[in-house]
Design an enzyme around this catalytic site. Structure first.
Site, PDB file in Angstrom:
ATOM      1  N   GLY A 274      30.448  -4.219  -7.535  1.00  0.00           N
ATOM      2  CA  GLY A 274      31.158  -4.509  -8.773  1.00  0.00           C
ATOM      3  C   GLY A 274      31.501  -3.210  -9.448  1.00  0.00           C
TER       4      GLY A 274
ATOM      5  N   GLU B  59      22.156   2.173  -4.655  1.00  0.00           N
ATOM      6  CA  GLU B  59      23.118   3.228  -4.306  1.00  0.00           C
ATOM      7  C   GLU B  59      22.521   4.287  -3.388  1.00  0.00           C
ATOM      8  OE1 GLU B  59      25.800   4.614  -7.140  1.00  0.00           O
ATOM      9  OE2 GLU B  59      25.749   2.798  -8.351  1.00  0.00           O
TER      10      GLU B  59
END
Lengths: 265, 399
Positions: free
Chosen positions: A41, A182
């Site tokens: 997103g 991440e």
């Protein structure tokens, strides 16, 4: 839709409210056993907030999180970690002044039993436990490919090796789910593609399900079996990489942002 | 290049236990020398008078024993501050509780009760008389209990707030003893008058009174050694690693399954036990308990010892405690006497104690932040300047 018995984690109708801001709005999300799923997103979509709900750092204002048959919504983070939900950090948070193997031993804390007295007296059981933990830590370090740095301080490792050590430390918790926040941040394309193989190897060899939060689309598309897209706190799409690639709302969410950034400059 | 560095590190890692052994042997050797000198050389008639006077002025036996009491307590504070990284400014509370345990259980103070537990005191004496060695255990246990009671609400706070609240507790507990002469008619602490005349320490051979410096020296040396042993064993085990992890990054530690509260409480309790043992030892050293001695400056004093010596390194802490305690009890007064008689002045040297400590702390922070004998890990950070960007606790949230 997968059967619930095959789900290792099932978060239903999660909402998180910060004052007047609804950071996550009624998002349901599950992780099937031994799968690799991603949460993507645009910035500010609520990915990290949602992630923090799963790991127990935030309590959702609504909804519940089931881990297998157990509800973990209200458990403190260290409990959730010890029953099998391990994470890495976007901006590496290793224990820099501890050696690589000590980092792993810390993660084994909840699986070890020695108390104050047995540690002071170095009882045979304590010594056996420590030795087994150390062997297991070295084995994991070898598995992620940094075995030779076992007694090096974490802060002295190279960036890539620190990323590996973060994964190794999470694996030391013997998790059923590995949450990677991440993980390819700061990696070059070659390193990222090596990472994709690494993720699959971890999943296969360690029997874990993997949830990625990731910005690098090429990584997400090649590594994930299922992708969930959040935008402004809401789930706007979920499906295979192919489905997501052609989903109109996803393209809008990303391109809209890109376009406005373009104007800003 | 990395390989050689790692190899050197690996060698250092395998050498680490041996170096602790060297330090331990050194500690025992120094203790033995001191014991022999004071037990046999000092009372010896043939000892030249100047040497006798010199030792009595600059290193009297009481100052050594007092320093050892500080060593015991500083080692306990080191577990809290040095290992777990929790700033505790109220450590004197445990010292006071330990002291009063000795006062209550080793004197005639509670005349209304009569209980003798393996004590060498005549059974006709009123009051609670329990064997010193048992009182050590009791003092440690009571302090561990209070450590948990005080710690449970306190340790939820972070850094500065924790320091403030511990400071509060460090004031409250001595104040309770200070004003505890009449709690609803019950005399808890004898107030400012304190509790004096404690039972001698039974050793099986002879009972040690307040002036048996030599034998008590041995006892205190062994108690300090016990604290070193406990510290090192814990440090190299499951709990010690968790403390270090919390010191480095609380959030990451909790995300790795380390229960923060329980782990911090454990460090607080272990530290409190040492405070209790130190308190009992101190009470037998001065043969009494006096409420006004347990003031805030002791907490700061102990903290300064830990910082001066080297946070997290037991040997550094021992050295730091010894130096500061000696300056406070003997060094400055002796220097003052010598200076004043030499130059005919009338300067009150001991009143400069805190000026000197402040100066020492400032100089340490400026030039040798890691302490006299630093812990290897801390030395690494403090001498790398800004190369540790990535070590700072990073911001978790999306922006």
């Amino acid at each position: 839709m997968a059967l619930s018995s095959e789900l290792v984690l099932d978060a239903s109708n999660i909402s998180v409210q910060f004052g007047g801001l609804l950071a996550v709005n009624d998002v349901s999300f599950n992780i099937p056993k031994k799968s690799v799923v991603s949460l993507i997103g645009p910035n500010g979509a609520g990915k990290t907030t949602f992630f923090n709900v799963l790991t127990g750092l935030y309590k959702p204002s609504e909804g519940k999180v089931m881990f297998g048959d157990r509800e973990i919504t209200d458990l403190p983070p260290h409990k959730i970690a010890s029953i099998g939900l391990a994470r890495t950090f976007q901006n590496i948070r290793l224990f820099g002044l501890m050696t690589a193997e000590e980092n792993l031993l810390v993660a084994m804390h909840s699986h070890l039993k020695s108390g104050i007295t047995s540690t002071i007296l170095r009882t045979p059981r304590q010594r056996k436990e420590e030795k087994e933990a150390l062997d297991s830590a070295r084995e994991i370090l070898d598995f992620v490919g940094i075995g030779k740095w076992a007694s090096e301080y974490a802060r002295n490792l190279s960036y890539g090796d620190q990323r590996r050590l973060e994964v190794a430390r999470a694996l030391a918790l013997k998790p059923e789910i590995l949450l990677l926040d991440e993980p390819t941040a700061g990696m070059n394309p070659q390193e990222s593609s090596v990472f994709v193989d690494f993720v699959h190897r971890v999943r296969d060899a360690r029997d874990v399900a993997i949830l990625l939060i990731e910005h690098d689309m090429s990584v997400v598309m090649s590594v994930s079996e299922r992708i969930t897209v959040l935008d402004r706190g809401e789930k706007i799409a979920e499906g295979s990489p192919e489905e997501i690639r052609s989903n109109q709302r996803v393209i809008e969410a990303y391109l809209g942002k890109a376009a406005s950034e373009g104007r800003g400059k | 290049m990395m390989a050689t560095r790692a190899a050197r590190k690996a060698k250092k890692a395998t050498r680490r236990p041996a170096s602790h052994r060297t330090w331990a042997l050194g500690y025992l050797a120094v203790a033995t020398v001191i014991f022999v000198v004071y037990q046999y050389a000092l009372p010896w008639e043939g000892l030249p008078l100047p040497i006798y006077d010199f030792l009595q002025l600059w290193l009297p036996p009481t100052s050594i024993n007092e320093a050892l009491v500080y060593v015991i307590c500083a080692l306990g504070l080191n577990v809290v501050v040095g290992y777990a990284g929790l700033l505790d400014l109220g450590y004197v509370a445990f010292w006071a509780i330990g002291g009063y345990c000795a006062g209550w259980f080793m004197s005639n103070f509670f005349e209304q009760w009569n209980f003798h537990g393996l004590s060498s005191v005549a059974s006709t004496e009123p009051g609670l008389h329990i064997n010193f060695w048992l009182v050590l255990v009791i003092g440690g246990a009571v302090c561990a209990f209070f450590g948990v009671v005080i710690g449970a609400p306190t340790l939820r706070l972070k850094s500065d707030y924790l320091a403030l609240v511990t400071l509060g507790f460090g004031e409250i507990i001595p104040q309770i003893f200070f004003n505890g002469e009449d709690i609803n008619g019950f005399n808890l602490s004898n107030g400012t008058k304190g509790i004096t005349r404690l039972d001698p320490i039974p050793t099986g051979v002879k009972d040690l009174g307040p002036f048996d410096f030599g034998s008590k020296f041995v006892i205190f040396v062994l108690l300090a050694a016990l604290m070193v042993f406990i510290s090192l064993q814990l440090r190299r085990g499951r709990l010690g690693r968790a403390w270090l992890a919390i010191r480095e990054d609380e959030l990451a530690a909790s995300m790795m399954g380390v229960p923060l509260m329980r782990t911090k409480l454990a460090s607080y309790a272990v530290g409190a036990v040492a405070g209790g043992i130190g308190g009992v030892a101190f009470a037998t050293h001065v043969d009494g308990v006096y409420a006004e001695r347990f003031n805030f400056s002791i907490s700061i004093f102990l903290l300064a010892m830990v910082v001066l010596g080297g946070m997290g390194n037991v040997w550094g802490v021992i050295l730091g405690a010894f130096i500061l305690s000696w300056i406070n009890s003997t060094g400055l007064p002796a220097l003052g006497d010598t200076f004043n008689t030499q130059f005919g002045t009338d300067i009150d040297f001991p009143s400069f104690t805190f000026l000197l400590f402040g100066l020492v702390l400032i100089l340490m922070i400026l030039f040798k932040r890691e302490g006299l004998i630093p812990e290897s890990r801390l030395r690494m950070v403090l001498h790398e300047g800004d190369a540790d960007e990535e070590m700072k606790p990073a911001h978790e949230e999306e922006k």
